[in-house]
Write a protein that holds these residues in place. Sequence first.
Motif, mmCIF file in Angstrom:
data_model
loop_
_atom_site.group_PDB
_atom_site.id
_atom_site.type_symbol
_atom_site.label_atom_id
_atom_site.label_comp_id
_atom_site.label_asym_id
_atom_site.label_seq_id
_atom_site.Cartn_x
_atom_site.Cartn_y
_atom_site.Cartn_z
ATOM 1 N N VAL A 218 3.595 82.181 56.005
ATOM 2 C CA VAL A 218 2.773 82.289 57.219
ATOM 3 C C VAL A 218 2.814 83.719 57.797
ATOM 4 C CG1 VAL A 218 4.327 81.618 59.117
ATOM 5 C CG2 VAL A 218 1.992 80.733 59.060
ATOM 6 N N ARG A 219 3.957 84.389 57.650
ATOM 7 C CA ARG A 219 4.063 85.766 58.130
ATOM 8 C C ARG A 219 3.085 86.678 57.362
ATOM 9 N NH1 ARG A 219 7.180 89.926 55.926
ATOM 10 N NH2 ARG A 219 7.459 91.713 57.320
ATOM 11 N N GLY A 220 3.017 86.484 56.051
ATOM 12 C CA GLY A 220 2.111 87.289 55.224
ATOM 13 C C GLY A 220 0.664 87.065 55.612
ATOM 14 N N MET A 221 0.297 85.805 55.836
ATOM 15 C CA MET A 221 -1.097 85.508 56.220
ATOM 16 C C MET A 221 -1.415 86.080 57.601
ATOM 17 S SD MET A 221 -2.266 81.919 54.695
ATOM 18 C CE MET A 221 -3.947 82.415 54.821
ATOM 19 N N THR A 222 -0.430 85.989 58.500
ATOM 20 C CA THR A 222 -0.623 86.545 59.849
ATOM 21 C C THR A 222 -0.852 88.049 59.758
ATOM 22 O OG1 THR A 222 0.850 84.849 60.685
ATOM 23 C CG2 THR A 222 0.417 86.698 62.153
ATOM 24 N N ARG A 223 -0.038 88.713 58.933
ATOM 25 C CA ARG A 223 -0.194 90.169 58.800
ATOM 26 C C ARG A 223 -1.552 90.515 58.202
ATOM 27 N NH1 ARG A 223 4.023 92.807 55.409
ATOM 28 N NH2 ARG A 223 3.412 94.727 56.429
ATOM 29 N N GLN A 224 -2.035 89.692 57.294
ATOM 30 C CA GLN A 224 -3.319 89.996 56.664
ATOM 31 C C GLN A 224 -4.500 89.743 57.587
ATOM 32 O OE1 GLN A 224 -2.936 87.744 52.944
ATOM 33 N NE2 GLN A 224 -3.137 89.684 51.880
ATOM 34 N N TRP A 225 -4.431 88.637 58.354
ATOM 35 C CA TRP A 225 -5.639 88.212 59.067
ATOM 36 C C TRP A 225 -5.560 88.289 60.592
ATOM 37 C CZ3 TRP A 225 -9.903 88.206 56.460
ATOM 38 C CH2 TRP A 225 -9.844 87.983 55.081
ATOM 39 N N PRO A 228 -0.961 93.114 61.852
ATOM 40 C CA PRO A 228 -2.011 94.067 62.213
ATOM 41 C C PRO A 228 -3.369 93.756 61.588
ATOM 42 C CG PRO A 228 -0.392 95.115 60.760
ATOM 43 C CD PRO A 228 0.057 93.703 60.970
ATOM 44 N N GLY A 229 -3.498 92.680 60.833
ATOM 45 C CA GLY A 229 -4.808 92.258 60.326
ATOM 46 C C GLY A 229 -5.359 93.204 59.264
#
Length: 276
Positions: A218-225, A228-229
Motif C-alpha cells: 500500500v505504501r508503494g501504491m500511495t507513493r505512485q498515485w 508524492p504521486g
Amino acid sequence: MEITRRDVALDFDPTTVPKDWAGDTYMTTYLGALSLLFPEGENFFVSSVKHYRAGITSPELQRDVAGFIGQEAMHGREHRQFNDLLVAHGHTEAPIIEARLRWFLNRVVKKVLSPKSQLAVTCALEHFTAMLAEQLLRDDRLRNELHPTVRALWMWHALEEVEHKAVAFDVYRSAGGGYARRVAIMLLTSVVFFTVQSMTHRRLMARRKIQWKPWRWVRGMTRQWIWPGFNLRLIPSYLAYFRPGFHPGDHDAGELLDRSRDQLFTTGGLRLRSGT
Ligand SMILES: [Fe+2]
Ligand SMILES: [Fe+2]
C-alpha cells in the motif's frame, strides 16, 4: 544532438545485489516487471522503425535511426542480463513471461496491425518510456533507493530514452503517419500496456508472496498515485501527446541530459566496454 550507442560495462552479481534492489519489494517487483517487458518490447520497436528505414530521405534522420537502433539493442542486451539476476533471485517465471510477450507481439500485434500502426505503437510506448525516464533522471527520491549497480542500469537506460525520444515519432511523420491513427493507437496501447504491466507485476509480487498482503504494497501504491504521486504527476505529459501539434522535442531536456551524462559517466564512474 547526436544519438550515441554506448557499449556499457554493467555486471549484476546476485550475491552482492540484494533481493529488494529498489528499496522495498513492491517497487522492486514493479521495476522488475518493466525490465521483463523491455527486451522483447525493444525488439519490436526496432523492427517497426526498420520497416521504414529505406524510405527515409533525410540524412539526419537516417543517422538518428542508426543511433536509436544501436541504443535499443544495447538496452535489450543489458536488460536480458539484468533479467537473469531476477531469475537468480527466485523469479523462475521470468522466461515464461518473456516468451508470452514474444508470442503476443509476433503472433498478434504484428499480424493484426499494419506496419504504420505498429510504428504508432512504438511512438506511444517511446512516449511512455521518455516520461518515466525523465522522471527518474529528475527525481532523486526514486533513484536514491536503487542499489548502485542497478541504479547505473536504469539511469543509463533513462538517459538514452530521453536522448532518442523523438526518433520513432520523426520516422512516423516521414512515413506519412497522421494524427487520428497516432491518438487512436495511443489509447489502445495505453490499455494493453497497463494490463500487461499490471499482470506481470502481480505475478512477480505473488512470487515474493506479497500479493495478498496489502500492508506490504500500500505504501508503494500511495507513493505512485497519491503522495508524492510519481505516476500522477506524469498525467500532463501523457495528455500532451493528444495535442494535434505535439512533438516529443517540444519539451527541451538538454540541460537534464548534460547533468545526467555527467552524473553517470563522470562522477558515477560508469565504464564503457569500447571507446564509444
Ligand atoms: Fe530502450
Ligand atoms: Fe527507446
